[in-house]
Design an enzyme around this catalytic site. Structure first.
Site, PDB file in Angstrom:
ATOM      1  CG  ASP A  27      -1.997   0.867   1.035  1.00 53.83           C
ATOM      2  OD1 ASP A  27      -2.489   1.305   0.140  1.00 53.83           O
ATOM      3  OD2 ASP A  27      -2.529   1.421   2.087  1.00 53.83           O
ATOM      4  CG  ASN A  75      -7.991  -2.330  -4.726  1.00 52.45           C
ATOM      5  OD1 ASN A  75      -7.127  -2.868  -4.653  1.00 52.45           O
ATOM      6  ND2 ASN A  75      -8.161  -1.189  -4.035  1.00 52.45           N
ATOM      7  CD1 TRP A  76     -13.317  -5.525  -8.146  1.00 51.40           C
ATOM      8  CD2 TRP A  76     -12.548  -4.821 -10.458  1.00 51.40           C
ATOM      9  NE1 TRP A  76     -12.791  -6.594  -8.881  1.00 51.40           N
ATOM     10  CE2 TRP A  76     -12.173  -6.415 -10.072  1.00 51.40           C
ATOM     11  CE3 TRP A  76     -12.277  -4.378 -11.662  1.00 51.40           C
ATOM     12  CZ2 TRP A  76     -11.303  -7.216 -11.131  1.00 51.40           C
ATOM     13  CZ3 TRP A  76     -11.605  -5.129 -12.468  1.00 51.40           C
ATOM     14  CH2 TRP A  76     -11.113  -6.599 -12.356  1.00 51.40           C
ATOM     15  CD  GLU A 213       3.077 -11.980  16.674  1.00 56.16           C
ATOM     16  OE1 GLU A 213       3.004 -10.730  17.047  1.00 56.16           O
ATOM     17  OE2 GLU A 213       2.554 -12.884  17.413  1.00 56.16           O
TER      18      GLU A 213
END
Ligand code: IPE
Ligand code: IPE
Ligand code: MG
Length: 246
Positions: A27, A75-76, A213
């Site tokens: 990201d 994400n479309w 984690e």
């Protein structure tokens, strides 16, 4: 001096205690580009290069699995131009990756509902699967494409329903359910990293991350590199993993 040396040594990654599987939410591409006055798509191109670099590093240090979130079921919602640019980059990089994977012995698998992707991507994925099928056990990268953790769970539930309808007997348990997920046969990631500054899961590996984690970092994905992988592993190695026990 001696003290300084000792402190530095304590901060080194223990190569004998690496996670087998690292998962990454790639990201921050858009913000990386915006900061440089460039279009968001330039950030995606830079992010694709980062993926290559990071995957190579993970293989070189001896990890067994790397799973990356490349495009989510959500994400479309982005503008069609951005979606098209991302899909174009995926076609380009997948084409190049296929040429290299056989030579480098890298297995490539896809998680997500790939059925709705372009014909070109589908044929690249098919080609990849064929090569992967005859590669021995080596480093494996799982690319999550049109992937959503909830969607994956629903698709697995549908598969189970089909089996029951077909007359399969026996009760459903966690092991059987895991084998119906896209990640069948892949151990759960011990470490899940999210660069880009957001502290959320965004529908990634909902089932598999039950005891992962989590490491969050502000570094934007295109700026991410081997040093950041090491820093995350170091953080992971300091954690006390209890799995509900004492
Ligand atoms: C991640 O970067 C790539 C995809 C989701 C495809 P973003 O595009 O989400 O970048 P930011 O978060 O807007 O900076
Ligand atoms: C998660 O990033 C999806 C991928 C990296 C592929 P997003 O940028 O889509 O997530 P949100 O919108 O910040 O939750
Ligand atoms: Mg984002």
């Amino acid at each position: 001096m001696a003290l300084l040396k000792k402190t530095r040594k304590a901060e080194e990654v223990d190569r004998s205690n690496l996670p087998r599987h690292i998962a990454i939410i790639m990201d921050g591409n858009g913000r990386w580009a915006k900061k440089r006055g460039m279009p968001r798509t330039a950030g995606h191109a830079a992010g694709a290069e980062t993926f290559r670099r990071v995957a190579t590093y993970c293989k070189d240090i001896g990890l067994e699995y790397l799973t990356v979130y490349a495009f989510s079921t959500e994400n479309w919602k982005r503008p069609p131009e951005e979606v098209a640019a991302i899909m174009g980059l995926l076609e380009k990089y997948l084409g190049e990756a296929i040429e290299k994977m056989e030579r480098d012995g890298i297995r490539l698998r896809f998680f997500g509902d790939t059925s709705v992707l372009s014909d070109k991507l589908l044929s690249l994925i098919h080609e990849t699967d064929e090569i992967t099928a005859h590669l021995g056990k080596t480093f494996q990268t799982n690319v999550c494409l049109n992937y959503g953790g909830r969607d994956e769970i629903v698709r697995a539930a549908r598969k189970w329903a089909e089996r029951v309808k077909a007359g399969e007997e026996g009760a459903l348990d966690e092991e059987i359910f895991s084998s119906l997920l896209d990640s069948a046969g892949v151990p759960d990631p011990e470490l899940l990293i999210r660069p880009g500054g957001e502290m959320r899961i965004s529908n990634f590996l909902m089932w598999q991350s039950a005891y992962s984690e989590l490491v969050f970092t502000d570094t934007l994905w295109p700026d991410f590199g081997p040093k950041d992988i090491d820093a995350a592993i170091l953080e992971y190695q300091k954690r006390n993993r209890r799995f509900g026990g004492l």
